[in-house]
Design a protein around this motif. Structure first.
Motif, PDB file in Angstrom:
ATOM      1  N   PHE A  87       0.815  -1.210   0.000  1.00 16.70           N
ATOM      2  CA  PHE A  87       0.000   0.000   0.000  1.00 16.70           C
ATOM      3  C   PHE A  87       0.853   1.266   0.000  1.00 16.70           C
ATOM      4  N   ILE A  88       2.101   1.149   0.336  1.00 14.62           N
ATOM      5  CA  ILE A  88       2.996   2.310   0.310  1.00 14.62           C
ATOM      6  C   ILE A  88       3.633   2.484  -1.060  1.00 14.62           C
ATOM      7  N   THR A  89       3.970   1.394  -1.709  1.00 18.65           N
ATOM      8  CA  THR A  89       4.774   1.478  -2.929  1.00 18.65           C
ATOM      9  C   THR A  89       3.999   1.272  -4.217  1.00 18.65           C
ATOM     10  N   ASP A  90       2.819   0.637  -4.173  1.00 20.02           N
ATOM     11  CA  ASP A  90       2.035   0.402  -5.389  1.00 20.02           C
ATOM     12  C   ASP A  90       0.983   1.495  -5.557  1.00 20.02           C
ATOM     13  N   LYS A  91       0.876   2.018  -6.759  1.00 19.18           N
ATOM     14  CA  LYS A  91       0.062   3.209  -7.007  1.00 19.18           C
ATOM     15  C   LYS A  91      -1.416   3.016  -6.677  1.00 19.18           C
ATOM     16  N   ILE A  92      -2.049   1.992  -7.238  1.00 13.84           N
ATOM     17  CA  ILE A  92      -3.498   1.838  -7.080  1.00 13.84           C
ATOM     18  C   ILE A  92      -3.880   1.484  -5.644  1.00 13.84           C
ATOM     19  N   PRO A  93      -3.230   0.498  -4.999  1.00  9.66           N
ATOM     20  CA  PRO A  93      -3.561   0.251  -3.585  1.00  9.66           C
ATOM     21  C   PRO A  93      -3.296   1.458  -2.690  1.00  9.66           C
ATOM     22  N   SER A  94      -2.303   2.268  -3.051  1.00 12.22           N
ATOM     23  CA  SER A  94      -1.980   3.448  -2.239  1.00 12.22           C
ATOM     24  C   SER A  94      -3.144   4.423  -2.162  1.00 12.22           C
ATOM     25  N   PHE A  95      -3.923   4.537  -3.256  1.00  9.02           N
ATOM     26  CA  PHE A  95      -5.087   5.426  -3.241  1.00  9.02           C
ATOM     27  C   PHE A  95      -6.073   5.025  -2.144  1.00  9.02           C
ATOM     28  N   CYS A  96      -6.261   3.726  -1.957  1.00  8.67           N
ATOM     29  CA  CYS A  96      -7.192   3.243  -0.932  1.00  8.67           C
ATOM     30  C   CYS A  96      -6.717   3.640   0.460  1.00  8.67           C
ATOM     31  N   LEU A  97      -5.426   3.511   0.718  1.00  7.58           N
ATOM     32  CA  LEU A  97      -4.888   3.882   2.022  1.00  7.58           C
ATOM     33  C   LEU A  97      -5.003   5.386   2.252  1.00  7.58           C
ATOM     34  N   GLN A  98      -4.823   6.175   1.203  1.00  3.72           N
ATOM     35  CA  GLN A  98      -4.960   7.628   1.351  1.00  3.72           C
ATOM     36  C   GLN A  98      -6.377   8.014   1.750  1.00  3.72           C
ATOM     37  N   VAL A  99      -7.367   7.388   1.116  1.00  2.80           N
ATOM     38  CA  VAL A  99      -8.765   7.667   1.482  1.00  2.80           C
ATOM     39  C   VAL A  99      -9.043   7.209   2.909  1.00  2.80           C
ATOM     40  N   ALA A 100      -8.519   6.034   3.271  1.00  2.94           N
ATOM     41  CA  ALA A 100      -8.730   5.520   4.628  1.00  2.94           C
ATOM     42  C   ALA A 100      -8.191   6.495   5.674  1.00  2.94           C
ATOM     43  N   LEU A 101      -7.027   7.080   5.433  1.00  2.00           N
ATOM     44  CA  LEU A 101      -6.445   8.026   6.395  1.00  2.00           C
ATOM     45  C   LEU A 101      -7.336   9.249   6.561  1.00  2.00           C
ATOM     46  N   GLN A 102      -7.913   9.742   5.468  1.00  2.00           N
ATOM     47  CA  GLN A 102      -8.795  10.915   5.565  1.00  2.00           C
ATOM     48  C   GLN A 102     -10.036  10.606   6.390  1.00  2.00           C
ATOM     49  N   ILE A 103     -10.627   9.430   6.155  1.00  2.00           N
ATOM     50  CA  ILE A 103     -11.849   9.075   6.878  1.00  2.00           C
ATOM     51  C   ILE A 103     -11.541   8.778   8.342  1.00  2.00           C
ATOM     52  N   LEU A 104     -10.497   8.011   8.598  1.00  4.24           N
ATOM     53  CA  LEU A 104     -10.132   7.654   9.977  1.00  4.24           C
ATOM     54  C   LEU A 104      -9.755   8.882  10.784  1.00  4.24           C
ATOM     55  N   HIS A 105      -9.124   9.844  10.155  1.00  2.17           N
ATOM     56  CA  HIS A 105      -8.740  11.075  10.855  1.00  2.17           C
ATOM     57  C   HIS A 105      -9.968  11.795  11.402  1.00  2.17           C
ATOM     58  N   ARG A 106     -11.080  11.708  10.689  1.00  2.00           N
ATOM     59  CA  ARG A 106     -12.303  12.382  11.116  1.00  2.00           C
ATOM     60  C   ARG A 106     -13.107  11.543  12.105  1.00  2.00           C
ATOM     61  N   LYS A 107     -13.103  10.210  11.936  1.00  2.00           N
ATOM     62  CA  LYS A 107     -14.007   9.377  12.719  1.00  2.00           C
ATOM     63  C   LYS A 107     -13.304   8.488  13.749  1.00  2.00           C
ATOM     64  N   LEU A 108     -12.109   8.020  13.478  1.00  2.00           N
ATOM     65  CA  LEU A 108     -11.362   7.157  14.407  1.00  2.00           C
ATOM     66  C   LEU A 108      -9.916   7.657  14.486  1.00  2.00           C
ATOM     67  N   PRO A 109      -9.696   8.817  15.093  1.00  2.00           N
ATOM     68  CA  PRO A 109      -8.358   9.443  15.059  1.00  2.00           C
ATOM     69  C   PRO A 109      -7.254   8.587  15.697  1.00  2.00           C
ATOM     70  N   GLN A 110      -7.587   7.806  16.719  1.00  2.00           N
ATOM     71  CA  GLN A 110      -6.554   6.983  17.349  1.00  2.00           C
ATOM     72  C   GLN A 110      -6.063   5.897  16.402  1.00  2.00           C
ATOM     73  N   PHE A 111      -6.994   5.277  15.693  1.00  2.00           N
ATOM     74  CA  PHE A 111      -6.577   4.249  14.730  1.00  2.00           C
ATOM     75  C   PHE A 111      -5.848   4.884  13.553  1.00  2.00           C
ATOM     76  N   CYS A 112      -6.230   6.098  13.194  1.00  2.00           N
ATOM     77  CA  CYS A 112      -5.519   6.824  12.136  1.00  2.00           C
ATOM     78  C   CYS A 112      -4.062   7.045  12.540  1.00  2.00           C
ATOM     79  N   ALA A 113      -3.842   7.450  13.795  1.00  2.00           N
ATOM     80  CA  ALA A 113      -2.473   7.649  14.279  1.00  2.00           C
ATOM     81  C   ALA A 113      -1.696   6.337  14.261  1.00  2.00           C
TER      82      ALA A 113
END
Length: 638
Positions: A273-299
């Motif tokens: 998820f860090i090095t492959d382009k398409i899977p990386s997009f999913c992780l980027q979206v997850a960080l945005q959502i988790l930051h708003r709703k589950l900040p501890q898991f985002c950290a």
């Protein structure tokens, strides 16, 4: 710490505006049956049919659904007839859901039909696609249908289930039990979780994962709303699309639990998820959502990303993280990590990995973008001070390299934190070659707006090392305002929100009427005047001094797309005396305004007809408006 009075860079400097990042009856009848092919079971036992074995949609069926969709759009928005039409059409959709979803034209129509669907029919259509979920999710047309179905949840979760639909389902015993919407979403999440890496790595399937993460978190990002605006119901399409803030909606607690479980799948294959382009997009979206709703898991997820990158082999010039900041894929992910990180983490990231390398990152064609996000995330003077000290000597060099976004981000950090404002302004004057002689400082606004050095903007041929000539007011007045760059406009907006924007206001006041008019009519420049009108650092007297130059140009302003918006903003904050002046000038060319597509809106806003025919009533009305505004302002100030 600052630059000298004359920079060693060549004087004829035109700063590139910044390059792009190089990555990458009316629906009551039954339709004619389509040509059906029964899919063969795949050898590995998966549920999806082979690519050439899915059902096809006949032209007759396609014509039926096209006609039914057209009828639904023309039907009244409420009423028994419309409900019956929706029920009948969606009943046929259920029978041919897979054929519709995997047909290019059919999938587009199905997406629109889902926008009309109540909860129960939506569940039936979803259930009809569920047995072929993997195939539909990875199909270039079917993926959009699944996304559209997921994006109906904010509407459907907020609407109560109708008793009629429940009774209808009970009577229809042959259809068996239909899962609820919540069960269907959780079932989709479970199937995605079972083969998480496959769905995230598939070009089409990754879109389903990203939309699913947003729905589970009860947050729709602007990018998804804009992408699917064309496939929403007419009511949804009327919603404004300019706001960039995510949209939140209520979701069951089970959704948030499922979000955390689904997001934990990233940890199993973090390297991919860090090095492959398409899977990386999913992780980027997850960080945005988790930051708003589950900040501890985002950290926790951010720690896993930084931990993995830091454990790689060290580069010759420092932390291994620097290598990933220069990589097209991982730098995108690191941008998101920086934006969702809390101040203590940002401080440690700077001290452990970035300190001493900021100028090199600012000069890099890729690494300058995550550096901009790092600067955007700074909120404490403890972090800004060492960052400013390291970056400030290189402002002109960074501009010359075509990375003005770094400079704008640094200026924005100074505005946000409230420190180093006078210093960064002085450095900007030096970088644009208008610090010395001091007479040049009055020309800073056109230079900042166009992102050009003084000599380039005015076409001067000064030899390197020569004494710079004084500013010529006549020359400046004769030259039309240059094209306003978007980043130049952002720079001026930040500077106008500094605690002391006197120099910028002085330069704006020095513009001629046609020059200020050009600024107001510019798509980017009009926002500079917005900042003049809204900045708490600009006094009413300073505001009047800048805007009085527009007197005599109000009609031209009113007949411009962007200028009319500026004039409306000026009108909203104007006192009664200023309103009389504006209305009087507009009234002289009333017919021209009425005929203009933008001017007639201004005429209506000003109540120009009342002003011309019943002046006393107009003054009473405007006086009452001004009184209400003063009362509201006093309440807000208290």
């Amino acid at each position: 710490m600052g630059l000298g009075p004359r920079s060693p860079h060549k004087q004829g400097r035109r700063f590139p505006a910044g390059g792009k990042r190089g990555r990458g009856a009316k629906g009551a009848g039954r339709p004619p049956p389509g040509r059906q092919r029964h899919p063969c079971s795949p050898p590995d036992g998966r549920s999806e049919p082979a690519p050439d074995a899915h059902p096809h949609l006949s032209p007759e069926a396609l014509g039926y659904f096209r006609q039914a969709l057209s009828a639904l759009k023309e039907a009244p928005e409420t009423g028994e007839e419309r409900e019956l039409m929706v029920h009948n059409v969606l009943k046929e959709v259920e029978a041919q859901a897979l054929a519709l979803a995997t047909n290019r034209t059919g999938s587009e129509m199905l997406q629109e039909l889902l926008g009309f669907s109540p909860r129960k029919p939506m569940c039936r259509v979803w259930a009809a696609l569920h047995s072929n979920l993997r195939f539909v999710a990875c199909h270039r047309c079917g993926v959009h249908v699944l996304q559209s179905a997921l994006l109906q949840l904010p509407r459907l979760l907020g609407s109560p289930e109708e008793e009629e639909e429940e009774e209808e389902e009970e009577e229809d015993g042959k259809d068996g039990h239909v899962e609820t919407l919540e069960e269907l979403v959780l079932g989709l999440a479970a199937e995605v979780c079972d083969d998480f890496l496959f769905y995230c790595g598939d070009t089409h399937g990754s879109f389903v994962v990203r939309t699913l993460l947003q729905v589970l978190g009860g947050t729709l990002l602007e990018s998804e709303r804009a992408r699917h605006r064309g496939s929403q119901s007419p009511e949804a399409q009327k919603a404004p699309s300019r706001e960039c803030k995510p949209t939140d909606f209520e979701v069951p607690e089970t959704f948030l639990n499922c979000l955390q479980n689904l997001s934990s799948c990233f940890l199993k294959d973090i390297a991919v998820f860090i090095t492959d382009k398409i899977p990386s997009f999913c992780l980027q979206v997850a960080l945005q959502i988790l930051h708003r709703k589950l900040p501890q898991f985002c950290a926790h997820l951010c720690s896993a990303v930084i931990g993995y990158l830091s454990s790689r082999n060290s580069s010759a010039d420092g932390s291994p993280l620097l290598l990933f900041l220069r990589d097209q894929t991982s730098s995108r992910l690191l941008e998101q990590v920086l934006l969702v990180s809390e101040p203590p983490r940002l401080q440690s990231l700077f001290e452990d990995h970035l300190q001493g390398h900021l100028q090199a990152l600012a000069a890099h064609s890729i690494a300058n973008f995550p550096l901009q996000r790092f600067l955007d995330a700074i909120t404490t003077p403890e972090l800004l001070s060492p960052v400013f000290e390291e970056l400030s000597p290189a402002l002109e060099a960074v501009l010359a390299q075509g990375h003005p976004g770094v400079v704008i981000a640094l200026v924005g950090a100074c505005r946000r934190v409230g420190t180093h404002q006078a210093q960064v302004l002085q450095l900007l004057l030096e970088a644009f070659h208008c610090a010395e002689p001091s007479s040049r400082q009055v020309a800073c606004v056109p230079l900042f707006a166009a992102l050009m050095a003084y000599e380039v903007y005015y076409g001067l041929a000064e030899e390197e090392g020569a004494v710079p000539m004084e500013h010529q007011v006549e020359m400046a007045a004769a030259r039309g305002l240059g094209e306003v760059a978007v980043l130049g406009s952002l720079l001026l907006q930040h500077l106008l929100h500094f605690s002391s924007p006197c120099l910028i206001l002085q330069s704006l006041s020095a513009l001629t009427g046609p020059q200020l008019l050009t600024l107001a009519q510019s798509p980017a420049g009009s926002h500079v005047l917005d900042a003049v009108l809204t900045s708490p650092s600009v006094t009413r007297k300073q505001r009047r001094r800048v805007l009085k130059t527009l007197k005599g140009h109000y009609v031209t302003l009113a007949c411009s797309r962007h200028g009319s918006r500026v004039l409306d903003a000026i009108w909203s904050g104007a006192a009664l005396g200023a309103r009389k002046e504006i209305a009087a000038e507009l009234g002289e060319r009333n017919q021209e305004l009425i005929r203009d597509p933008f001017g007639h809106h201004v005429a209506r806003n000003v109540a120009l007809t009342t002003f011309l025919k019943r002046r006393e009533a107009w003054e009473q009305e405007q006086g009452a408006v001004a009184k209400r505004r003063r009362a509201l302002n006093s309440i807000l100030e208290d």
